[in-house]
Motif scaffolding. Structure first.
Motif, PDB file in Angstrom:
ATOM      1  N   SER A  18     -57.823  21.037  22.206  1.00  0.00           N
ATOM      2  CA  SER A  18     -56.362  21.303  22.535  1.00  0.00           C
ATOM      3  C   SER A  18     -55.636  20.592  20.921  1.00  0.00           C
ATOM      4  N   MET A  19     -53.520  19.973  21.354  1.00  0.00           N
ATOM      5  CA  MET A  19     -53.282  19.471  20.444  1.00  0.00           C
ATOM      6  C   MET A  19     -53.650  18.404  20.038  1.00  0.00           C
ATOM      7  N   ALA A  20     -54.278  17.580  20.697  1.00  0.00           N
ATOM      8  CA  ALA A  20     -54.324  15.809  20.375  1.00  0.00           C
ATOM      9  C   ALA A  20     -55.711  16.653  19.422  1.00  0.00           C
ATOM     10  N   LYS A  51     -57.374  29.297  29.420  1.00  0.00           N
ATOM     11  CA  LYS A  51     -57.602  28.700  30.538  1.00  0.00           C
ATOM     12  C   LYS A  51     -57.661  27.055  30.829  1.00  0.00           C
ATOM     13  N   GLY A  52     -57.711  26.465  29.143  1.00  0.00           N
ATOM     14  CA  GLY A  52     -58.323  25.025  29.259  1.00  0.00           C
ATOM     15  C   GLY A  52     -56.625  24.267  28.596  1.00  0.00           C
ATOM     16  N   VAL A  53     -55.531  25.577  28.575  1.00  0.00           N
ATOM     17  CA  VAL A  53     -54.430  24.639  28.075  1.00  0.00           C
ATOM     18  C   VAL A  53     -53.573  26.143  29.031  1.00  0.00           C
ATOM     19  N   PRO A  54     -53.094  25.607  30.246  1.00  0.00           N
ATOM     20  CA  PRO A  54     -52.493  26.803  31.682  1.00  0.00           C
ATOM     21  C   PRO A  54     -50.774  25.893  31.431  1.00  0.00           C
ATOM     22  N   MET A 321     -57.964   9.465  22.889  1.00  0.00           N
ATOM     23  CA  MET A 321     -56.595  10.136  22.419  1.00  0.00           C
ATOM     24  C   MET A 321     -55.476  11.488  23.447  1.00  0.00           C
ATOM     25  N   GLY A 322     -54.211  10.831  23.281  1.00  0.00           N
ATOM     26  CA  GLY A 322     -53.397  12.546  23.702  1.00  0.00           C
ATOM     27  C   GLY A 322     -53.543  12.205  25.318  1.00  0.00           C
ATOM     28  N   ASP A 323     -53.496  13.200  26.274  1.00  0.00           N
ATOM     29  CA  ASP A 323     -53.203  13.505  27.608  1.00  0.00           C
ATOM     30  C   ASP A 323     -53.861  12.610  27.626  1.00  0.00           C
ATOM     31  N   ALA A 324     -54.698  13.100  27.152  1.00  0.00           N
ATOM     32  CA  ALA A 324     -56.290  11.507  28.014  1.00  0.00           C
ATOM     33  C   ALA A 324     -55.862   9.903  28.558  1.00  0.00           C
ATOM     34  N   VAL A 325     -54.369   9.969  27.123  1.00  0.00           N
ATOM     35  CA  VAL A 325     -53.776   8.206  27.418  1.00  0.00           C
ATOM     36  C   VAL A 325     -53.460   8.442  28.129  1.00  0.00           C
ATOM     37  N   TYR A 332     -39.685  15.983  28.435  1.00  0.00           N
ATOM     38  CA  TYR A 332     -38.861  15.952  27.367  1.00  0.00           C
ATOM     39  C   TYR A 332     -39.581  16.312  26.229  1.00  0.00           C
ATOM     40  N   GLY A 333     -40.548  17.145  26.510  1.00  0.00           N
ATOM     41  CA  GLY A 333     -41.092  17.543  25.262  1.00  0.00           C
ATOM     42  C   GLY A 333     -41.734  16.348  24.399  1.00  0.00           C
ATOM     43  N   GLN A 334     -42.298  15.601  24.827  1.00  0.00           N
ATOM     44  CA  GLN A 334     -43.046  14.695  23.948  1.00  0.00           C
ATOM     45  C   GLN A 334     -43.805  14.942  23.605  1.00  0.00           C
ATOM     46  N   GLY A 335     -45.595  15.042  24.448  1.00  0.00           N
ATOM     47  CA  GLY A 335     -46.789  15.429  24.266  1.00  0.00           C
ATOM     48  C   GLY A 335     -47.605  15.453  22.997  1.00  0.00           C
ATOM     49  N   MET A 336     -47.291  16.564  22.687  1.00  0.00           N
ATOM     50  CA  MET A 336     -48.217  17.712  21.521  1.00  0.00           C
ATOM     51  C   MET A 336     -47.079  16.131  20.455  1.00  0.00           C
ATOM     52  N   THR A 337     -46.486  15.817  19.821  1.00  0.00           N
ATOM     53  CA  THR A 337     -45.448  15.233  19.166  1.00  0.00           C
ATOM     54  C   THR A 337     -46.376  14.278  19.435  1.00  0.00           C
ATOM     55  N   VAL A 338     -45.960  13.257  20.226  1.00  0.00           N
ATOM     56  CA  VAL A 338     -47.062  12.147  20.670  1.00  0.00           C
ATOM     57  C   VAL A 338     -49.169  12.133  20.677  1.00  0.00           C
ATOM     58  N   SER A 339     -48.907  12.867  20.780  1.00  0.00           N
ATOM     59  CA  SER A 339     -50.306  13.479  19.986  1.00  0.00           C
ATOM     60  C   SER A 339     -50.327  13.331  18.779  1.00  0.00           C
ATOM     61  N   ALA A 340     -49.300  14.152  17.434  1.00  0.00           N
ATOM     62  CA  ALA A 340     -49.539  13.905  16.793  1.00  0.00           C
ATOM     63  C   ALA A 340     -49.312  12.509  15.947  1.00  0.00           C
TER      64      ALA A 340
HETATM   65  C1  LIG Z   1     -46.111  22.208  32.351  1.00  0.00           C
HETATM   66  C2  LIG Z   1     -46.266  21.899  31.020  1.00  0.00           C
HETATM   67  C3  LIG Z   1     -45.422  21.732  29.485  1.00  0.00           C
HETATM   68  C4  LIG Z   1     -45.232  20.928  28.375  1.00  0.00           C
HETATM   69  N1  LIG Z   1     -44.607  20.937  27.369  1.00  0.00           N
HETATM   70  C5  LIG Z   1     -44.671  20.702  27.116  1.00  0.00           C
HETATM   71  C6  LIG Z   1     -43.477  20.216  25.412  1.00  0.00           C
HETATM   72  O1  LIG Z   1     -42.088  20.752  26.316  1.00  0.00           O
HETATM   73  N2  LIG Z   1     -43.798  20.133  24.450  1.00  0.00           N
HETATM   74  C7  LIG Z   1     -44.453  18.914  24.007  1.00  0.00           C
HETATM   75  O2  LIG Z   1     -44.576  18.301  22.746  1.00  0.00           O
HETATM   76  N3  LIG Z   1     -45.340  18.718  24.728  1.00  0.00           N
HETATM   77  C8  LIG Z   1     -45.369  19.458  25.973  1.00  0.00           C
HETATM   78  N4  LIG Z   1     -46.210  18.902  27.218  1.00  0.00           N
HETATM   79  C9  LIG Z   1     -47.456  18.454  26.595  1.00  0.00           C
HETATM   80  C10 LIG Z   1     -48.004  19.426  26.325  1.00  0.00           C
HETATM   81  O3  LIG Z   1     -49.613  20.238  26.170  1.00  0.00           O
HETATM   82  C11 LIG Z   1     -49.878  18.581  25.538  1.00  0.00           C
HETATM   83  O4  LIG Z   1     -49.979  16.772  25.571  1.00  0.00           O
HETATM   84  C12 LIG Z   1     -50.832  18.954  24.615  1.00  0.00           C
HETATM   85  O5  LIG Z   1     -50.601  19.525  25.214  1.00  0.00           O
HETATM   86  C13 LIG Z   1     -51.516  17.167  23.816  1.00  0.00           C
HETATM   87  O6  LIG Z   1     -52.766  16.805  25.431  1.00  0.00           O
HETATM   88  P1  LIG Z   1     -54.018  17.163  24.673  1.00  0.00           P
HETATM   89  O7  LIG Z   1     -54.691  18.094  24.012  1.00  0.00           O
HETATM   90  O8  LIG Z   1     -54.467  16.248  25.054  1.00  0.00           O
HETATM   91  O9  LIG Z   1     -54.982  18.082  26.352  1.00  0.00           O
HETATM   92  P2  LIG Z   1     -54.719  19.287  27.030  1.00  0.00           P
HETATM   93  O10 LIG Z   1     -53.717  20.105  25.561  1.00  0.00           O
HETATM   94  O11 LIG Z   1     -54.836  18.979  28.319  1.00  0.00           O
HETATM   95  O12 LIG Z   1     -56.456  19.860  26.656  1.00  0.00           O
HETATM   96  C14 LIG Z   1     -57.311  19.602  26.573  1.00  0.00           C
HETATM   97  C15 LIG Z   1     -58.622  20.021  25.971  1.00  0.00           C
HETATM   98  O13 LIG Z   1     -59.880  19.640  26.384  1.00  0.00           O
HETATM   99  C16 LIG Z   1     -60.966  21.135  26.642  1.00  0.00           C
HETATM  100  N5  LIG Z   1     -61.727  20.163  27.888  1.00  0.00           N
HETATM  101  C17 LIG Z   1     -61.379  19.639  28.709  1.00  0.00           C
HETATM  102  N6  LIG Z   1     -62.372  18.518  29.540  1.00  0.00           N
HETATM  103  C18 LIG Z   1     -63.206  19.057  28.561  1.00  0.00           C
HETATM  104  C19 LIG Z   1     -65.184  19.000  28.400  1.00  0.00           C
HETATM  105  N7  LIG Z   1     -65.228  18.464  29.340  1.00  0.00           N
HETATM  106  N8  LIG Z   1     -65.340  19.427  27.240  1.00  0.00           N
HETATM  107  C20 LIG Z   1     -64.994  20.261  26.364  1.00  0.00           C
HETATM  108  N9  LIG Z   1     -63.722  20.168  26.084  1.00  0.00           N
HETATM  109  C21 LIG Z   1     -62.769  19.803  27.193  1.00  0.00           C
HETATM  110  C22 LIG Z   1     -59.100  21.922  27.399  1.00  0.00           C
HETATM  111  O14 LIG Z   1     -60.264  22.995  27.466  1.00  0.00           O
HETATM  112  C23 LIG Z   1     -58.757  21.839  25.991  1.00  0.00           C
HETATM  113  O15 LIG Z   1     -59.013  22.424  25.166  1.00  0.00           O
HETATM  114  C24 LIG Z   1     -46.684  19.770  28.818  1.00  0.00           C
HETATM  115  C25 LIG Z   1     -47.250  19.692  29.627  1.00  0.00           C
HETATM  116  C26 LIG Z   1     -46.768  20.180  30.756  1.00  0.00           C
HETATM  117  C27 LIG Z   1     -48.211  20.027  31.577  1.00  0.00           C
END
Ligand SMILES: Cc1cc2nc3c(=O)[nH]c(=O)nc-3n(C[C@H](O)[C@H](O)[C@H](O)COP(=O)(O)OP(=O)(O)OC[C@H]3O[C@@H](n4cnc5c(N)ncnc54)[C@H](O)[C@@H]3O)c2cc1C
Length: 453
Positions: A18-20, A51-54, A321-325, A332-340
């Motif tokens: 996903s994004m991070a 599915k992984g990014v509901p 990294m990312g939401d795992a942290v 507040y729309g921060q998650g993707m930017t913090v990942s970046a």
């Molecule tokens: C309702 C909602 C709205 C949001 N709105 C915003 C917004 O407006 N602006 C913004 O910047 N951020 C927003 N965010 C946050 C943003 O979506 C996340 O911060 C961003 O996607 C970074 O997350 P991530 O990549 O760390 O994890 P995630 O996006 O959760 O992705 C995790 C990935 O890992 C995969 N995965 C999980 N476990 C395993 C495994 N064991 N093996 C292999 N793959 C696996 C999943 O399938 C998925 O692809 C929002 C979040 C939510 C919940």
């Protein structure tokens, strides 16, 4: 081969595409001979939900700081997105933003943002990443655990399960492994099973939920703006809403509520909730616009932060990294930017590594600086959340005092372009929150307060 011919390792693995994970993988392709991205989902060919990014079904605001970093990692990205239908807007001019009892002043500020769906953004970044020569993508594989040296001091690989239980790749080894599997990350359990402590957690309970629906965009229903933001009115009002354009001449309407005051997912309930917001801007549009999707809900119980920076022992060859942290209230729309910002930081840390051996210090250096990035976003989000009675957890110092000032600050933005501009800079993470407390800004807030009846 890496692009800068300065490989500091043979192989890096990123768990989670996903994004991070995508942004981390992009950075790692500059520093490792090859990078493998392991993702549980099958990636769609186009900009579709998966599915992984509901959360992709809900409004995803891309803050300016995030867009700037992504455009450095993928030059020309913004132009590509605009060509694909993303709507460019000026935060100061094109947004109808209602907060603390009034609308922010509107003027051409030049703080330009992109409004688009989350799948469109992710699909473009993924496509760009996968054109790099030294990246391999392993989709439909789930990482099930870590492989470590006998003394557990270094993570050397991961074990994998394919969704069909096929025998294929079942382990992978690498010099560096990055966990970007999101909020549900199993790093705490995996580390514990190797004899490490779990990271300390900060949890601020918010019981927040979003409900969202897509509509056909008819600008005649919103002649004066491209986007609408109606902030809640705590302590009594827990409800907020936003309406933003998406590619394909669509709008996304997202309604959200704190401490259990959640938007319903049936049509009359959704509309009634919109009507109950502090103003009628969103209701006026969505009660007349043509819906194009169902109403979907996403519940977010808490802001959650895992303090890897405080761990006394941490294995070599491993990062999180990312939401795992840290995963924040999405309002507040921060998650993707913090990942970046973390991906950018990873690049800086790797540039300082003179040799593969030097990767040994990577985790400590990375987590120390990443904690500062997280802290900035965390304190902005959590302080706002503590305006709502019923929010519980560790409260940052002076929260109530700061919130009282920030309310007056918001009221100054009704007429003062300079404070309004400062707000959008801080909100977009292109200026530190301390800007709101700069003597010049404080003076303008006081002056504006004195001028109000
Ligand atoms: C309702 C909602 C709205 C949001 N709105 C915003 C917004 O407006 N602006 C913004 O910047 N951020 C927003 N965010 C946050 C943003 O979506 C996340 O911060 C961003 O996607 C970074 O997350 P991530 O990549 O760390 O994890 P995630 O996006 O959760 O992705 C995790 C990935 O890992 C995969 N995965 C999980 N476990 C395993 C495994 N064991 N093996 C292999 N793959 C696996 C999943 O399938 C998925 O692809 C929002 C979040 C939510 C919940």
């Amino acid at each position: 081969m890496t692009h800068n011919n300065r490989a500091i390792g043979q192989h890096a693995i990123v768990m989670g595409g996903s994004m991070a994970g995508l942004l981390a993988a992009r950075v790692l392709t500059d520093h490792f001979e090859r990078v493998t991205l392991v993702e549980r989902d099958q990636f769609p060919d186009t900009a579709e939900q998966r599915k992984g990014v509901p959360q992709g079904r809900h409004l995803h605001v891309l803050l300016v700081k995030g867009e700037q970093i992504m455009s450095i990692l993928f030059p020309g990205l913004a132009d590509d997105l605009i060509a694909a239908g993303a709507v460019q807007f000026d935060f100061c001019r094109d947004l109808l933003w209602f907060q603390s009892g009034g609308y922010k002043a509107r003027f051409a500020g030049g703080i330009m943002g992109l409004a688009l769906s989350r799948p469109l953004l992710e699909s473009h970044i993924r496509r760009r990443l996968l054109t790099r020569q030294n990246i391999t993508c392993l989709t439909q594989y789930t990482v099930t655990g870590l492989i470590a040296t006998e003394d557990n001091q270094r993570i050397t690989g991961v074990s994998l399960r394919s969704p069909h239980g096929e025998k294929g790749v079942d382990t992978l080894t690498a010099d560096l492994i990055v966990d970007a599997t999101g909020r549900g990350s199993r790093s705490p359990q995996w580390l514990e099973s190797l004899g490490y402590a779990r990271p300390e957690e900060s949890v601020v309970q918010i019981q927040h939920a979003y409900a969202s629906r897509i509509y056909r965009r008819d600008q005649a229903l919103l002649p004066d703006a491209l986007s609408v933001m109606t902030a809640p009115m705590p302590p009594d009002g827990q409800r907020a809403g936003a309406l933003a354009p998406l590619e394909g001449e669509r709008w996304m309407a997202t309604l959200g509520g704190w401490t259990g005051d959640h938007p319903p997912t049936d049509e009359p309930g959704f509309l009634e909730y919109a009507r109950s917001l502090p103003n009628q801007d969103i209701y006026q549009v969505i009660s007349r616009a043509e819906p194009l999707s169902d109403i979907v809900i996403h519940k977010m119980p808490s802001n959650l932060r895992r303090h890897y920076e405080k761990m006394k022992q941490f294995p070599q060859g491993y990062l999180v990294m990312g939401d795992a942290v840290s995963s924040f209230n999405p309002a507040y729309g921060q998650g993707m930017t913090v990942s970046a910002m973390e991906a950018e930081l990873l690049g800086k840390c790797l540039l300082k590594a003179p040799s593969p051996n030097h990767l040994d210090n990577l985790a400590a250096a990375f987590f120390k600086e990443a904690a500062k990035i997280v802290e900035g976003a965390w304190s902005l989000a959590v302080r706002e959340d503590f305006r709502f009675p019923g929010v519980t957890g560790p409260k940052p110092p002076a929260t109530d005092l700061i919130n009282r000032y920030v309310t007056r600050f918001h009221q100054s933005t009704f007429h003062d372009q300079e404070t309004s501009y400062a707000f959008f800079q801080v909100m977009n993470l292109i200026q530190a929150p301390t800007l709101l407390f700069h003597p010049r800004i404080v003076w303008r807030v006081i002056r504006s307060g004195l001028a109000r009846p």
